[in-house]
Scaffold this motif. Structure first.
Motif, PDB file in Angstrom:
ATOM      1  N   MET A   1      19.427  -0.174 -19.466  1.00 12.54           N
ATOM      2  CA  MET A   1      18.190   0.250 -18.850  1.00 12.54           C
ATOM      3  C   MET A   1      18.391   1.566 -18.134  1.00 12.54           C
ATOM      4  O   MET A   1      19.461   1.826 -17.601  1.00 12.54           O
ATOM      5  N   ILE A   2      17.327   2.343 -18.083  1.00  9.74           N
ATOM      6  CA  ILE A   2      17.391   3.648 -17.425  1.00  9.74           C
ATOM      7  C   ILE A   2      16.591   3.654 -16.135  1.00  9.74           C
ATOM      8  O   ILE A   2      17.035   4.135 -15.106  1.00  9.74           O
ATOM      9  N   ARG A   3      15.367   3.099 -16.162  1.00  7.51           N
ATOM     10  CA  ARG A   3      14.523   3.048 -14.970  1.00  7.51           C
ATOM     11  C   ARG A   3      13.393   2.059 -15.191  1.00  7.51           C
ATOM     12  O   ARG A   3      13.154   1.617 -16.311  1.00  7.51           O
ATOM     13  N   ALA A   4      12.699   1.741 -14.119  1.00  4.66           N
ATOM     14  CA  ALA A   4      11.527   0.870 -14.192  1.00  4.66           C
ATOM     15  C   ALA A   4      10.365   1.578 -13.505  1.00  4.66           C
ATOM     16  O   ALA A   4      10.556   2.265 -12.494  1.00  4.66           O
ATOM     17  N   VAL A   5       9.183   1.427 -14.060  1.00  2.00           N
ATOM     18  CA  VAL A   5       7.981   2.019 -13.482  1.00  2.00           C
ATOM     19  C   VAL A   5       6.921   0.938 -13.369  1.00  2.00           C
ATOM     20  O   VAL A   5       6.425   0.453 -14.382  1.00  2.00           O
ATOM     21  N   PRO A   6       6.562   0.532 -12.147  1.00  4.25           N
ATOM     22  CA  PRO A   6       5.512  -0.473 -11.990  1.00  4.25           C
ATOM     23  C   PRO A   6       4.165   0.056 -12.474  1.00  4.25           C
ATOM     24  O   PRO A   6       3.853   1.234 -12.293  1.00  4.25           O
ATOM     25  N   ILE A   7       3.381  -0.813 -13.090  1.00  2.00           N
ATOM     26  CA  ILE A   7       2.010  -0.494 -13.495  1.00  2.00           C
ATOM     27  C   ILE A   7       1.095  -1.328 -12.616  1.00  2.00           C
ATOM     28  O   ILE A   7       1.133  -2.558 -12.663  1.00  2.00           O
ATOM     29  N   LEU A   8       0.297  -0.660 -11.793  1.00  2.00           N
ATOM     30  CA  LEU A   8      -0.540  -1.333 -10.815  1.00  2.00           C
ATOM     31  C   LEU A   8      -1.999  -1.350 -11.274  1.00  2.00           C
ATOM     32  O   LEU A   8      -2.521  -0.312 -11.691  1.00  2.00           O
ATOM     33  N   PRO A   9      -2.658  -2.499 -11.177  1.00  2.00           N
ATOM     34  CA  PRO A   9      -4.071  -2.561 -11.561  1.00  2.00           C
ATOM     35  C   PRO A   9      -4.957  -1.959 -10.474  1.00  2.00           C
ATOM     36  O   PRO A   9      -4.704  -2.139  -9.281  1.00  2.00           O
ATOM     37  N   VAL A  10      -5.971  -1.206 -10.906  1.00  2.00           N
ATOM     38  CA  VAL A  10      -6.950  -0.630  -9.977  1.00  2.00           C
ATOM     39  C   VAL A  10      -8.341  -0.847 -10.546  1.00  2.00           C
ATOM     40  O   VAL A  10      -8.521  -0.921 -11.760  1.00  2.00           O
ATOM     41  N   ARG A  11      -9.314  -0.939  -9.665  1.00  2.00           N
ATOM     42  CA  ARG A  11     -10.686  -1.123 -10.131  1.00  2.00           C
ATOM     43  C   ARG A  11     -11.303   0.178 -10.606  1.00  2.00           C
ATOM     44  O   ARG A  11     -12.101   0.185 -11.529  1.00  2.00           O
ATOM     45  N   GLU A  12     -10.946   1.298  -9.972  1.00  2.00           N
ATOM     46  CA  GLU A  12     -11.546   2.586 -10.303  1.00  2.00           C
ATOM     47  C   GLU A  12     -10.453   3.648 -10.281  1.00  2.00           C
ATOM     48  O   GLU A  12      -9.918   3.969  -9.229  1.00  2.00           O
ATOM     49  N   LEU A  13     -10.115   4.156 -11.442  1.00  2.00           N
ATOM     50  CA  LEU A  13      -8.979   5.073 -11.596  1.00  2.00           C
ATOM     51  C   LEU A  13      -9.109   6.319 -10.731  1.00  2.00           C
ATOM     52  O   LEU A  13      -8.167   6.693 -10.032  1.00  2.00           O
ATOM     53  N   ASP A  14     -10.255   6.988 -10.779  1.00  2.00           N
ATOM     54  CA  ASP A  14     -10.389   8.246 -10.047  1.00  2.00           C
ATOM     55  C   ASP A  14     -10.196   8.042  -8.544  1.00  2.00           C
ATOM     56  O   ASP A  14      -9.542   8.857  -7.888  1.00  2.00           O
ATOM     57  N   ALA A  15     -10.741   6.967  -7.996  1.00  2.00           N
ATOM     58  CA  ALA A  15     -10.568   6.682  -6.568  1.00  2.00           C
ATOM     59  C   ALA A  15      -9.099   6.404  -6.246  1.00  2.00           C
ATOM     60  O   ALA A  15      -8.584   6.865  -5.220  1.00  2.00           O
ATOM     61  N   ALA A  16      -8.410   5.668  -7.119  1.00  2.00           N
ATOM     62  CA  ALA A  16      -6.997   5.365  -6.889  1.00  2.00           C
ATOM     63  C   ALA A  16      -6.146   6.632  -6.938  1.00  2.00           C
ATOM     64  O   ALA A  16      -5.272   6.837  -6.091  1.00  2.00           O
ATOM     65  N   LEU A  17      -6.401   7.485  -7.926  1.00  2.00           N
ATOM     66  CA  LEU A  17      -5.633   8.729  -8.029  1.00  2.00           C
ATOM     67  C   LEU A  17      -5.870   9.621  -6.815  1.00  2.00           C
ATOM     68  O   LEU A  17      -4.927  10.234  -6.291  1.00  2.00           O
ATOM     69  N   GLU A  18      -7.102   9.683  -6.337  1.00  2.00           N
ATOM     70  CA  GLU A  18      -7.394  10.480  -5.141  1.00  2.00           C
ATOM     71  C   GLU A  18      -6.674   9.902  -3.923  1.00  2.00           C
ATOM     72  O   GLU A  18      -6.132  10.633  -3.094  1.00  2.00           O
TER      73      GLU A  18
END
Length: 117
Positions: A1-18
């Motif tokens: 293995m090299i690394r792990a990246v969690p994938i988190l659920p969000v209701r609204e992508l643009d709001a989460a990225l902001e």
């Protein structure tokens, strides 16, 4: 293995990225057809996946972020004024100074740094 990246659920992508941008992360939307994004700060990378049916009251997502200085990160996140619940830093019995942030999507971000000494 090299690394792990969690994938988190969000209701609204643009709001989460902001929200992550305001917390000091570099953010990028996936340019394909899916509502997906990438957030990164230094070597820390998280992915966010839009899931309109996501219910923060019934889904449990958590991530632990090790940092150099938990107090400095807490101060920066406090100044960012993002929605959610931001707890105060505290010393733990396991040798870390840490705090917790629960975002509006229900993801618990625990943030800690080693205690000196």
């Amino acid at each position: 293995m090299i690394r792990a990246v969690p994938i988190l659920p969000v209701r609204e992508l643009d709001a989460a990225l902001e929200r992550y941008r305001r917390l000091g992360f570099a953010v990028e939307s996936y340019t394909g057809g899916e509502r997906y994004g990438f957030v990164q700060q230094g070597p820390v990378e998280l992915h966010v996946s839009e899931s309109p049916g996501h219910d923060p009251l019934t889904t449990n997502a958590m991530v632990y972020l090790y940092v150099e200085d938990a107090d400095a990160v807490h101060a920066a996140w406090s100044a960012a004024g993002v929605e959610g619940r931001l707890g105060a830093p505290r010393d733990t019995a396991w040798g870390l100074r840490e705090f917790a942030y629960v975002d509006p999507d229900g993801t618990l971000h625990r943030v800690g740094s080693k205690l000196s000494g």
